[in-house]
Design an enzyme around this catalytic site. Sequence first.
Site, PDB file in Angstrom:
ATOM      1  N   ASN A  23      38.355 -29.014  21.980  1.00  0.00           N
ATOM      2  CA  ASN A  23      37.000 -29.033  22.553  1.00  0.00           C
ATOM      3  C   ASN A  23      35.920 -28.593  21.572  1.00  0.00           C
ATOM      4  O   ASN A  23      34.732 -28.727  21.857  1.00  0.00           O
ATOM      5  CB  ASN A  23      36.939 -28.173  23.824  1.00  0.00           C
ATOM      6  CG  ASN A  23      37.642 -28.851  24.980  1.00  0.00           C
ATOM      7  OD1 ASN A  23      38.080 -29.999  24.862  1.00  0.00           O
ATOM      8  ND2 ASN A  23      37.763 -28.145  26.088  1.00  0.00           N
ATOM      9  N   ARG A  93      36.059 -39.265  27.940  1.00  0.00           N
ATOM     10  CA  ARG A  93      34.716 -38.894  28.382  1.00  0.00           C
ATOM     11  C   ARG A  93      33.913 -38.201  27.283  1.00  0.00           C
ATOM     12  O   ARG A  93      32.710 -38.364  27.182  1.00  0.00           O
ATOM     13  CB  ARG A  93      34.811 -37.935  29.560  1.00  0.00           C
ATOM     14  CG  ARG A  93      35.053 -38.599  30.876  1.00  0.00           C
ATOM     15  CD  ARG A  93      34.871 -37.563  31.934  1.00  0.00           C
ATOM     16  NE  ARG A  93      33.652 -36.812  31.687  1.00  0.00           N
ATOM     17  CZ  ARG A  93      32.450 -37.139  32.128  1.00  0.00           C
ATOM     18  NH1 ARG A  93      32.305 -38.200  32.873  1.00  0.00           N
ATOM     19  NH2 ARG A  93      31.402 -36.404  31.834  1.00  0.00           N
ATOM     20  N   CYS A 117      37.162 -39.146  36.147  1.00  0.00           N
ATOM     21  CA  CYS A 117      38.535 -39.050  35.673  1.00  0.00           C
ATOM     22  C   CYS A 117      39.346 -38.379  36.764  1.00  0.00           C
ATOM     23  O   CYS A 117      38.811 -38.074  37.829  1.00  0.00           O
ATOM     24  CB  CYS A 117      38.615 -38.306  34.351  1.00  0.00           C
ATOM     25  SG  CYS A 117      38.235 -36.574  34.509  1.00  0.00           S
ATOM     26  N   ARG A 122      32.584 -36.165  37.432  1.00  0.00           N
ATOM     27  CA  ARG A 122      32.030 -35.870  36.116  1.00  0.00           C
ATOM     28  C   ARG A 122      30.764 -36.664  35.744  1.00  0.00           C
ATOM     29  O   ARG A 122      30.774 -37.483  34.811  1.00  0.00           O
ATOM     30  CB  ARG A 122      33.113 -36.026  35.041  1.00  0.00           C
ATOM     31  CG  ARG A 122      34.348 -35.238  35.406  1.00  0.00           C
ATOM     32  CD  ARG A 122      35.355 -35.165  34.309  1.00  0.00           C
ATOM     33  NE  ARG A 122      35.022 -34.182  33.293  1.00  0.00           N
ATOM     34  CZ  ARG A 122      35.849 -33.807  32.341  1.00  0.00           C
ATOM     35  NH1 ARG A 122      37.035 -34.330  32.259  1.00  0.00           N
ATOM     36  NH2 ARG A 122      35.477 -32.919  31.451  1.00  0.00           N
ATOM     37  N   PRO A 123      29.669 -36.421  36.457  1.00  0.00           N
ATOM     38  CA  PRO A 123      28.420 -37.122  36.140  1.00  0.00           C
ATOM     39  C   PRO A 123      27.814 -36.664  34.804  1.00  0.00           C
ATOM     40  O   PRO A 123      28.283 -35.699  34.197  1.00  0.00           O
ATOM     41  CB  PRO A 123      27.495 -36.737  37.297  1.00  0.00           C
ATOM     42  CG  PRO A 123      28.075 -35.502  37.884  1.00  0.00           C
ATOM     43  CD  PRO A 123      29.542 -35.480  37.565  1.00  0.00           C
ATOM     44  N   ILE A 124      26.748 -37.346  34.364  1.00  0.00           N
ATOM     45  CA  ILE A 124      26.093 -36.988  33.099  1.00  0.00           C
ATOM     46  C   ILE A 124      24.605 -36.699  33.310  1.00  0.00           C
ATOM     47  O   ILE A 124      23.817 -36.730  32.374  1.00  0.00           O
ATOM     48  CB  ILE A 124      26.261 -38.108  32.033  1.00  0.00           C
ATOM     49  CG1 ILE A 124      25.867 -39.467  32.633  1.00  0.00           C
ATOM     50  CG2 ILE A 124      27.640 -38.118  31.448  1.00  0.00           C
ATOM     51  CD1 ILE A 124      25.594 -40.512  31.586  1.00  0.00           C
ATOM     52  N   ASP A 125      24.236 -36.423  34.576  1.00  0.00           N
ATOM     53  CA  ASP A 125      22.812 -36.213  34.882  1.00  0.00           C
ATOM     54  C   ASP A 125      22.192 -35.054  34.093  1.00  0.00           C
ATOM     55  O   ASP A 125      21.031 -35.121  33.697  1.00  0.00           O
ATOM     56  CB  ASP A 125      22.628 -35.995  36.393  1.00  0.00           C
ATOM     57  CG  ASP A 125      23.484 -34.862  36.926  1.00  0.00           C
ATOM     58  OD1 ASP A 125      24.674 -34.819  36.574  1.00  0.00           O
ATOM     59  OD2 ASP A 125      22.973 -34.006  37.661  1.00  0.00           O
ATOM     60  N   ASP A 305      40.275 -24.829  32.417  1.00  0.00           N
ATOM     61  CA  ASP A 305      41.318 -25.461  31.611  1.00  0.00           C
ATOM     62  C   ASP A 305      42.605 -24.631  31.538  1.00  0.00           C
ATOM     63  O   ASP A 305      43.595 -25.078  30.964  1.00  0.00           O
ATOM     64  CB  ASP A 305      40.807 -25.739  30.185  1.00  0.00           C
ATOM     65  CG  ASP A 305      39.844 -26.921  30.153  1.00  0.00           C
ATOM     66  OD1 ASP A 305      39.689 -27.597  31.178  1.00  0.00           O
ATOM     67  OD2 ASP A 305      39.244 -27.156  29.082  1.00  0.00           O
ATOM     68  N   ARG A 397      47.040 -36.356  24.523  1.00  0.00           N
ATOM     69  CA  ARG A 397      45.576 -36.445  24.400  1.00  0.00           C
ATOM     70  C   ARG A 397      44.992 -35.143  23.866  1.00  0.00           C
ATOM     71  O   ARG A 397      44.022 -35.155  23.115  1.00  0.00           O
ATOM     72  CB  ARG A 397      44.967 -36.705  25.781  1.00  0.00           C
ATOM     73  CG  ARG A 397      44.711 -38.142  26.110  1.00  0.00           C
ATOM     74  CD  ARG A 397      43.720 -38.225  27.245  1.00  0.00           C
ATOM     75  NE  ARG A 397      42.630 -37.293  27.024  1.00  0.00           N
ATOM     76  CZ  ARG A 397      42.035 -36.560  27.968  1.00  0.00           C
ATOM     77  NH1 ARG A 397      42.406 -36.669  29.208  1.00  0.00           N
ATOM     78  NH2 ARG A 397      41.056 -35.741  27.665  1.00  0.00           N
TER      79      ARG A 397
HETATM   80  C1  UD1 Z   1      34.146 -29.417  28.919  1.00  0.00           C
HETATM   81  C2  UD1 Z   1      35.538 -29.446  28.332  1.00  0.00           C
HETATM   82  C3  UD1 Z   1      36.597 -29.447  29.435  1.00  0.00           C
HETATM   83  C4  UD1 Z   1      36.359 -28.281  30.382  1.00  0.00           C
HETATM   84  C5  UD1 Z   1      34.924 -28.254  30.880  1.00  0.00           C
HETATM   85  C6  UD1 Z   1      34.613 -27.031  31.717  1.00  0.00           C
HETATM   86  C7  UD1 Z   1      35.186 -30.664  26.271  1.00  0.00           C
HETATM   87  C8  UD1 Z   1      35.458 -31.885  25.488  1.00  0.00           C
HETATM   88  N1  UD1 Z   1      35.683 -30.644  27.517  1.00  0.00           N
HETATM   89  O1  UD1 Z   1      33.997 -30.620  29.673  1.00  0.00           O
HETATM   90  O2  UD1 Z   1      37.884 -29.345  28.845  1.00  0.00           O
HETATM   91  O3  UD1 Z   1      37.236 -28.398  31.492  1.00  0.00           O
HETATM   92  O4  UD1 Z   1      34.020 -28.265  29.771  1.00  0.00           O
HETATM   93  O5  UD1 Z   1      34.876 -25.878  31.008  1.00  0.00           O
HETATM   94  O6  UD1 Z   1      34.595 -29.719  25.783  1.00  0.00           O
HETATM   95  N2  UD1 Z   1      28.386 -31.720  35.524  1.00  0.00           N
HETATM   96  C9  UD1 Z   1      27.400 -32.388  36.208  1.00  0.00           C
HETATM   97  N3  UD1 Z   1      26.483 -33.113  35.483  1.00  0.00           N
HETATM   98  C10 UD1 Z   1      26.522 -33.191  34.121  1.00  0.00           C
HETATM   99  C11 UD1 Z   1      27.537 -32.515  33.436  1.00  0.00           C
HETATM  100  C12 UD1 Z   1      28.460 -31.781  34.152  1.00  0.00           C
HETATM  101  O7  UD1 Z   1      27.331 -32.329  37.435  1.00  0.00           O
HETATM  102  O8  UD1 Z   1      25.669 -33.872  33.533  1.00  0.00           O
HETATM  103  C13 UD1 Z   1      29.400 -30.948  36.267  1.00  0.00           C
HETATM  104  C14 UD1 Z   1      30.799 -31.557  36.089  1.00  0.00           C
HETATM  105  O9  UD1 Z   1      31.021 -32.607  37.006  1.00  0.00           O
HETATM  106  C15 UD1 Z   1      31.674 -30.369  36.347  1.00  0.00           C
HETATM  107  C16 UD1 Z   1      30.861 -29.208  35.801  1.00  0.00           C
HETATM  108  O10 UD1 Z   1      29.520 -29.666  35.712  1.00  0.00           O
HETATM  109  O11 UD1 Z   1      31.879 -30.200  37.728  1.00  0.00           O
HETATM  110  C17 UD1 Z   1      31.310 -28.732  34.439  1.00  0.00           C
HETATM  111  O12 UD1 Z   1      31.240 -29.797  33.519  1.00  0.00           O
HETATM  112  P1  UD1 Z   1      30.953 -29.575  31.971  1.00  0.00           P
HETATM  113  O13 UD1 Z   1      30.785 -28.129  31.690  1.00  0.00           O
HETATM  114  O14 UD1 Z   1      29.890 -30.521  31.568  1.00  0.00           O
HETATM  115  O15 UD1 Z   1      32.324 -30.051  31.345  1.00  0.00           O
HETATM  116  P2  UD1 Z   1      32.541 -31.061  30.156  1.00  0.00           P
HETATM  117  O16 UD1 Z   1      31.569 -30.796  29.076  1.00  0.00           O
HETATM  118  O17 UD1 Z   1      32.673 -32.440  30.691  1.00  0.00           O
END
Ligand code: UD1
Length: 415
Positions: A23, A93, A117, A122-125, A305, A397
Amino acid sequence: MPGLHIQGGIPLNGEIAASGAKNAALPLLAACIMLKGTSILTNVPHLMDVFTMIKMLNSLGVRAELHKGNRVIINNTKKVRHIAPYDLVTAMRASFFVAGPLVARTGFAKVPLPGGCSIGSRPIDIHLKGFERLGVEHRIEHGFVEMKAKSLKGAVVHMDFPSVGATENVMMAASLAVGTTVIENAAREPEITDLGNFLNKAGAQITGHGTAVITIHGVPELTGTEHAVVSDRIEAGSLLLAGAITGGEVTVTNTVPEHSAPLLEKLREAGFQISVGPTWMKVDACSQFNGVDIETLPFPGFPTDMQAQMMALLTLANGTSIIKESIFENRFMHAHELMRMGAKIKLDNRHAIITGVPKLTAAEVKMTDLRAGAALILAALAAQGTTDIHGLKHLRRGYDDLPGKLRSLGARITE
Ligand code: UD1
């Protein structure tokens, strides 16, 4: 389907070095899109997600090659393309990490929507809101996010939730913005600190990374640099639990114990004897331990994790444990597989109630995601009999030869 064959009931003993963090390596590689010239990353783990990110860089015109000794050399001397290939983004992702660097470097980015997934939607907003604050316009069309900006402008970016990926993406983009960006309610994971340190070596001016408020003074250019990827706290924790669950004595080296503090605290609470040094942590042999309650939270809370692996351990605890999964909405798939091995688990929405049993028994089970895979391996190491675990691709992975590392501690695992 490739799988693992694990003979359980053997206490694991010895010393094992953790690899570099997946990560951390992924955003560091993505950041190299913005660094002109040559960069060298060392302590890069050999695993599929890293290979995917290396392919991604090459497809964008940034030459990246994995060399012996866990080194990746990145040559960024040509024009960078701004369209990320569909197959690479949908395979992983974390490919969305290229969005910030691409728009900062070229003024454009066209990146497929990463999609959900197995552990949640896992949105990107939060990423997109952050980019918007920096002056990036975006539209979503035909499954792609198209972004453009004449130039990025520093701004205050308040994260609705301390998303790890969004913090990293905005931090990278803001490094090349004009003016100062302040990220409020930023994620504080050690991998973010590592990214900030790397960018600063490349010429960025970032302070506060590792705290909830990160300040980034934009600079006109970033140049290639050398950096060792921080140690993988999730792999280190998984290896320590392999000692704990088998009643063995395991020392994990090449690690930063403070990064595993929430796990170590819970293991102590359960009754394990844990010792730590500057770069190692050790669990002593222990035949009886107690249930503990856990809630997954952003760092420095208990990491989501490590939730699956901890659940595997708690299936064998004295008494009852409750796990609340607060980060992802669907991260209990491993519970059903653990139940096939004799675990007593009740699921209620975001909660898992685990009643410890005296023993687990071998069964045929399947990995549904990366950390679920590690949890099943832990359960199999402790179970009576020989367990067959399917779905090895999930493990590959994100772990750099976990079966090999466990074998070096005495585990009987064949692939
Ligand atoms: C990263 C880690 C992943 C870990 C996670 C939480 C990497 C490559 N992956 O994933 O292993 O499990 O942190 O510690 O570093 N969310 C939204 N909107 C967004 C972004 C996130 O609603 O735009 C939500 C997600 O759906 C989730 C939560 O926020 O429920 C945490 O996500 P996030 O901290 O962004 O995790 P990742 O960066 O995807």
